[in-house]
Design a protein around this motif. Structure first.
Motif, PDB file in Angstrom:
ATOM      1  N   ALA A   1      -8.166  -0.386  -1.008  1.00  0.00           N
ATOM      2  CA  ALA A   1      -7.796   0.791  -1.787  1.00  0.00           C
ATOM      3  C   ALA A   1      -9.019   1.674  -1.824  1.00  0.00           C
ATOM      4  O   ALA A   1      -8.678   2.813  -1.868  1.00  0.00           O
ATOM      5  CB  ALA A   1      -6.973   0.281  -3.352  1.00  0.00           C
TER       6      ALA A   1
ATOM      7  N   ASP B   1      -3.035   2.776  -5.836  1.00  0.00           N
ATOM      8  CA  ASP B   1      -3.279   1.337  -5.144  1.00  0.00           C
ATOM      9  C   ASP B   1      -4.263   0.576  -5.951  1.00  0.00           C
ATOM     10  O   ASP B   1      -4.352  -0.556  -6.063  1.00  0.00           O
ATOM     11  CB  ASP B   1      -3.612   1.547  -3.606  1.00  0.00           C
ATOM     12  CG  ASP B   1      -2.452   1.971  -2.734  1.00  0.00           C
ATOM     13  OD1 ASP B   1      -1.240   2.126  -3.294  1.00  0.00           O
ATOM     14  OD2 ASP B   1      -2.472   2.278  -1.703  1.00  0.00           O
ATOM     15  N   THR B   2      -5.338   1.376  -6.372  1.00  0.00           N
ATOM     16  CA  THR B   2      -6.545   0.747  -6.856  1.00  0.00           C
ATOM     17  C   THR B   2      -6.121   0.001  -8.179  1.00  0.00           C
ATOM     18  O   THR B   2      -6.396  -1.077  -8.843  1.00  0.00           O
ATOM     19  CB  THR B   2      -7.530   1.729  -7.434  1.00  0.00           C
ATOM     20  OG1 THR B   2      -8.192   2.240  -5.811  1.00  0.00           O
ATOM     21  CG2 THR B   2      -8.776   1.204  -8.134  1.00  0.00           C
TER      22      THR B   2
ATOM     23  N   ARG C   1     -10.351   4.020   0.725  1.00  0.00           N
ATOM     24  CA  ARG C   1      -9.746   5.160   0.998  1.00  0.00           C
ATOM     25  C   ARG C   1      -9.839   6.447   0.223  1.00  0.00           C
ATOM     26  O   ARG C   1      -9.185   7.601   0.267  1.00  0.00           O
ATOM     27  CB  ARG C   1      -7.928   4.892   1.204  1.00  0.00           C
ATOM     28  CG  ARG C   1      -7.681   4.500   2.498  1.00  0.00           C
ATOM     29  CD  ARG C   1      -6.311   3.973   2.530  1.00  0.00           C
ATOM     30  NE  ARG C   1      -6.032   2.695   1.547  1.00  0.00           N
ATOM     31  CZ  ARG C   1      -4.982   2.803   0.582  1.00  0.00           C
ATOM     32  NH1 ARG C   1      -4.350   4.212   0.487  1.00  0.00           N
ATOM     33  NH2 ARG C   1      -4.755   1.850  -0.146  1.00  0.00           N
ATOM     34  N   SER C   2     -10.741   6.095  -0.691  1.00  0.00           N
ATOM     35  CA  SER C   2     -11.027   7.208  -1.771  1.00  0.00           C
ATOM     36  C   SER C   2     -11.923   8.376  -0.960  1.00  0.00           C
ATOM     37  O   SER C   2     -12.300   9.473  -1.719  1.00  0.00           O
ATOM     38  CB  SER C   2     -11.683   6.829  -2.921  1.00  0.00           C
ATOM     39  OG  SER C   2     -13.066   6.290  -2.447  1.00  0.00           O
TER      40      SER C   2
ATOM     41  N   LEU D   1       0.821  -1.219  -0.148  1.00  0.00           N
ATOM     42  CA  LEU D   1      -0.074  -0.008  -0.074  1.00  0.00           C
ATOM     43  C   LEU D   1       0.861   1.317  -0.170  1.00  0.00           C
ATOM     44  O   LEU D   1       1.787   1.334   0.521  1.00  0.00           O
ATOM     45  CB  LEU D   1      -1.037   0.113   1.391  1.00  0.00           C
ATOM     46  CG  LEU D   1      -2.065  -1.071   1.142  1.00  0.00           C
ATOM     47  CD1 LEU D   1      -2.759  -1.025   2.619  1.00  0.00           C
ATOM     48  CD2 LEU D   1      -2.850  -1.201   0.098  1.00  0.00           C
TER      49      LEU D   1
ATOM     50  N   TRP E   1      -4.717   6.265  -3.027  1.00  0.00           N
ATOM     51  CA  TRP E   1      -5.639   5.479  -3.228  1.00  0.00           C
ATOM     52  C   TRP E   1      -5.705   4.851  -4.381  1.00  0.00           C
ATOM     53  O   TRP E   1      -6.089   3.760  -5.073  1.00  0.00           O
ATOM     54  CB  TRP E   1      -7.028   5.655  -2.573  1.00  0.00           C
ATOM     55  CG  TRP E   1      -7.487   6.999  -3.286  1.00  0.00           C
ATOM     56  CD1 TRP E   1      -7.528   8.356  -2.827  1.00  0.00           C
ATOM     57  CD2 TRP E   1      -8.645   6.834  -4.350  1.00  0.00           C
ATOM     58  NE1 TRP E   1      -8.227   9.006  -3.652  1.00  0.00           N
ATOM     59  CE2 TRP E   1      -8.868   8.116  -4.600  1.00  0.00           C
ATOM     60  CE3 TRP E   1      -9.025   5.823  -5.203  1.00  0.00           C
ATOM     61  CZ2 TRP E   1      -9.769   8.637  -5.802  1.00  0.00           C
ATOM     62  CZ3 TRP E   1      -9.875   6.255  -6.286  1.00  0.00           C
ATOM     63  CH2 TRP E   1     -10.131   7.497  -6.394  1.00  0.00           C
TER      64      TRP E   1
END
Lengths: 212, 212
Positions: free
Chosen positions: A118, A76-77, A121-122, A69, A73
């Motif tokens: 991921a 990470d996505t 966390r948006s 991570l 985000w």
DNA sequence: ACCTGAACACCGTTCAAGT
DNA sequence: ACCTGAACACCGTTCAAGT
């Protein structure tokens, strides 16, 4: 008598057969032969054919190496989706199982968890967060599907790609046959470009939320 | 002797069996029985099992009623995707075939053509147009996939939906289990919301192009 | 308890014979 | 040409007997 095999052993042999001989090559009998036993022995480890196929899906999922991570985000996505995509794509013969057999093991669900984590966390609210998860997951699985059975997929390995649609439709499906030739030229970047489009929509929603 | 059946008849019987008894219920023998013949007669119409399955996929595709075109490409894209989605969803037992068997008939490709046609009017350049087509098509097929075998799909018809993931993962997959409860509440709007996200990304790309 | 051969009820398909 | 029964080579799985 002690257990002669581990579940992991059986999983590996099953996936190896699928990779080597295709889906039709995997039978209770062929797997047993690969393990040097009779077919009935397998039933001590697996409930039946269906459970065996779920095991193959788990084996594919287990090969996804979830990336570390970061604090971004969106990156990470992309990383989670890309990792899943690459692994699924590496086992084309197993794709029909991956698409149609459900997993409920923790290893089988791990790639989905990484993606969900991921996206969470948006900052998107529940309904949009779910929609985003659905969209990205569907994009990855749907693209894998398209590669195996989609309208722009080349029929045989040797067949000229654009030929198939072009010849069969003879101008009756103009938009599709045009895309077919575009596809031949852009095959290498389809995942990145498509995912970028999907992510653009998700990011727009996330930013709209921050703004209010 | 004259041909006793038409291909369309065979298609309808095959799809009816799948809808009624599930995929496992469709065999050469059961289909022959449904047509009141012996299994061998089918081979006069169909090359074999695999070709029969492709016929089922065609039958599903043929039931998609492509909506009339308007002057709004985005609305037409939504309509084409929605029409395909509703039809596929109406035949859940056939979804595994729809996902894994390729079609090359004109009727089988028609829904894809409708989608390609709508998106072409967005003005997107080739590579982005293809990516947009891929993304929307993957979204529809991927969502159908998720409903049949995805991580948030309820296991049995009667089983409480959130239970499955929640119980099995017990906090080890926190992001996914949270989404699982959200999913139960928003099932009815997942298609629209997800497609809206994907389309937002596509529209953004289309507008960026107009701006330059 | 775990193993496993024999046997059963299926399946798709080849073959050869009908009309 | 189109049809189709008999037969074959598979398949998953039940059963019962081994250790």
């Amino acid at each position: 008598m002690k257990a002669r095999f581990t579940l992991a052993e059986i999983q590996q042999h099953a996936l190896a057969i699928v990779d080597r001989e295709g889906l039709a090559g995997l039978t209770m009998r062929s797997l047993a032969a690969s393990l040097h036993t009779g077919p009935m022995t397998l039933y001590n480890y697996v409930k039946g054919r269906e459970a065996l196929e779920e095991l193959v899906v788990d084996a594919v999922a287990a090969r996804v190496d979830t990336p570390a991570l970061t604090d971004d985000w969106a990156a990470d996505t992309r990383a989670a989706a890309g990792a899943l995509w690459r692994t699924v794509r590496a086992h084309p013969a197993a794709v029909p199982l991956v698409l149609t057999r459900r997993t409920s093991s923790a290893t089988g669900l791990a790639p989905a968890e990484a993606l969900a984590s991921a996206l969470t966390r948006s900052g998107l609210a529940d309904a949009d967060l779910l929609a985003a998860f659905r969209a990205v997951m569907a994009f990855v699985m749907g693209l894998a599907q398209a590669e195996v059975a989609g309208p722009l997929a080349p029929e045989g390995a040797a067949a000229a790609e654009a030929e198939r649609i072009g010849a069969l439709t003879e101008g009756t499906l103009p938009a599709l046959s045009r895309l077919s030739s575009v596809s031949a030229a852009h095959a290498h970047e389809e995942f990145d470009r498509g995912l970028a489009l999907v992510l653009a929509g998700i990011q727009q929603a996330a930013e709209a939320r921050v703004g209010t």
